[in-house]
Design an enzyme around this catalytic site. Structure first.
Site, PDB file in Angstrom:
ATOM      1  N   TYR A  25       0.805  -1.219   0.000  1.00  0.00           N
ATOM      2  CA  TYR A  25       0.000   0.000   0.000  1.00  0.00           C
ATOM      3  C   TYR A  25       0.841   1.273   0.000  1.00  0.00           C
ATOM      4  O   TYR A  25       0.291   2.374  -0.022  1.00  0.00           O
ATOM      5  CB  TYR A  25      -0.908   0.024   1.231  1.00  0.00           C
ATOM      6  CG  TYR A  25      -1.892  -1.116   1.305  1.00  0.00           C
ATOM      7  CD1 TYR A  25      -2.904  -1.245   0.357  1.00  0.00           C
ATOM      8  CD2 TYR A  25      -1.807  -2.062   2.317  1.00  0.00           C
ATOM      9  CE1 TYR A  25      -3.810  -2.290   0.421  1.00  0.00           C
ATOM     10  CE2 TYR A  25      -2.715  -3.116   2.389  1.00  0.00           C
ATOM     11  CZ  TYR A  25      -3.709  -3.223   1.433  1.00  0.00           C
ATOM     12  OH  TYR A  25      -4.606  -4.261   1.500  1.00  0.00           O
ATOM     13  N   HIS A  30      -4.491   6.130  -1.228  1.00  0.00           N
ATOM     14  CA  HIS A  30      -5.022   6.139   0.128  1.00  0.00           C
ATOM     15  C   HIS A  30      -3.927   6.367   1.175  1.00  0.00           C
ATOM     16  O   HIS A  30      -4.240   6.604   2.344  1.00  0.00           O
ATOM     17  CB  HIS A  30      -5.730   4.809   0.392  1.00  0.00           C
ATOM     18  CG  HIS A  30      -7.030   4.947   1.137  1.00  0.00           C
ATOM     19  ND1 HIS A  30      -7.764   6.127   1.204  1.00  0.00           N
ATOM     20  CD2 HIS A  30      -7.748   4.036   1.856  1.00  0.00           C
ATOM     21  CE1 HIS A  30      -8.855   5.927   1.921  1.00  0.00           C
ATOM     22  NE2 HIS A  30      -8.869   4.671   2.338  1.00  0.00           N
ATOM     23  N   ASN A  77      -9.528   2.166   8.552  1.00  0.00           N
ATOM     24  CA  ASN A  77     -10.841   2.298   9.187  1.00  0.00           C
ATOM     25  C   ASN A  77     -10.807   2.189  10.707  1.00  0.00           C
ATOM     26  O   ASN A  77     -11.842   2.341  11.360  1.00  0.00           O
ATOM     27  CB  ASN A  77     -11.830   1.277   8.613  1.00  0.00           C
ATOM     28  CG  ASN A  77     -11.414  -0.157   8.869  1.00  0.00           C
ATOM     29  OD1 ASN A  77     -10.288  -0.430   9.280  1.00  0.00           O
ATOM     30  ND2 ASN A  77     -12.323  -1.085   8.617  1.00  0.00           N
ATOM     31  N   ASP A 103      -5.839  11.576   2.446  1.00  0.00           N
ATOM     32  CA  ASP A 103      -6.196  11.695   1.036  1.00  0.00           C
ATOM     33  C   ASP A 103      -7.636  12.153   0.874  1.00  0.00           C
ATOM     34  O   ASP A 103      -8.492  11.875   1.713  1.00  0.00           O
ATOM     35  CB  ASP A 103      -6.013  10.343   0.337  1.00  0.00           C
ATOM     36  CG  ASP A 103      -6.903   9.265   0.947  1.00  0.00           C
ATOM     37  OD1 ASP A 103      -6.675   8.900   2.129  1.00  0.00           O
ATOM     38  OD2 ASP A 103      -7.845   8.800   0.280  1.00  0.00           O
ATOM     39  N   ASN A 124     -13.069   6.918   5.612  1.00  0.00           N
ATOM     40  CA  ASN A 124     -13.149   5.980   6.731  1.00  0.00           C
ATOM     41  C   ASN A 124     -12.193   6.320   7.874  1.00  0.00           C
ATOM     42  O   ASN A 124     -12.519   6.111   9.047  1.00  0.00           O
ATOM     43  CB  ASN A 124     -12.887   4.557   6.239  1.00  0.00           C
ATOM     44  CG  ASN A 124     -14.054   3.994   5.444  1.00  0.00           C
ATOM     45  OD1 ASN A 124     -15.198   4.396   5.641  1.00  0.00           O
ATOM     46  ND2 ASN A 124     -13.774   3.085   4.537  1.00  0.00           N
TER      47      ASN A 124
END
Length: 209
Positions: A25, A30, A77, A103, A124
């Site tokens: 990631y 994100h 989240n 973001d 989230n």
């Protein structure tokens, strides 16, 4: 939330970047918040590597003030769990001495906005923070990762895009804006959120929302 003139100039200031842990990631849209925190750390020759409160952290000085940089390792989240724990650990009032970087799909790539408070707007990580500290009145910088309206950028939407590696051109655009985000963080810590909003929320930085 206090104005710039009322803002505290003592005690610890907490700067949190939101993202997802894991090499897969690292360079995804994100993770713009993580990348922004890393850019700030780089400017101060620091490494965000100390594990505290379910986050990677580093300690720096900005404008003579102790600043904790943090990247929650809870996944997006559940970011609020780490943020609340960090605020308690360092004695930080999150409504007064905290700034969160994340973001924003609604803003074009290469833009950002400084905000004193606001709703989660579907993000989230922001939702999790609202729930954990029971307030929306915390300062934030939203980093644009969305479409500019052109056909070439129409793919920039939805969860699949947010968790996919950035294309070379978008990575270059994001890399450029991270320096300005770092400057906005420095102004926020040193002079207050109102000053940062006045200085950086210009037309060339993004929508006037």
């Amino acid at each position: 939330m206090p104005t710039a003139n009322e803002a505290s100039r003592s005690g610890v200031f907490l700067v949190v970047g939101l993202g997802n842990p894991g090499i897969e990631y690292q360079f995804t849209p994100h993770n713009a918040g993580f990348l922004a925190v890393d850019r700030i750390a780089e400017r101060y020759s620091a490494t965000v590597a100390n594990r505290r409160c379910r986050a990677l952290t580093a300690k720096i000085q900005i404008a003579g003030r102790e600043v904790i940089l943090a990247k929650p390792e809870t996944f997006m989240n559940l970011s609020g769990l780490s943020v609340a724990a960090l605020a308690e650990e360092f004695g930080v009032d999150p409504l007064r001495d905290m700034l969160v970087l994340y973001d924003e799909l609604a803003f074009p790539m290469g833009t950002f906005r400084v905000k004193e408070r606001g709703s989660a707007a579907g993000h989230n990580g922001a939702k999790s923070i609202n729930g954990s500290i029971r307030s929306e009145d915390w300062a934030r910088i939203r980093i644009g990762v969305g479409s500019d309206g052109s056909p070439a950028s129409a793919f920039r939407r939805g969860k699949d895009y947010l968790l996919a590696p950035l294309r070379k051109a978008d990575l270059a655009a994001l890399d450029e804006v991270l320096d300005r985000v770092a400057q906005a963080v420095e102004v926020t810590v040193g002079q207050g959120i109102a000053t940062a909003m006045n200085e950086f929320n210009r037309r060339d930085n993004g929508p006037a929302e």
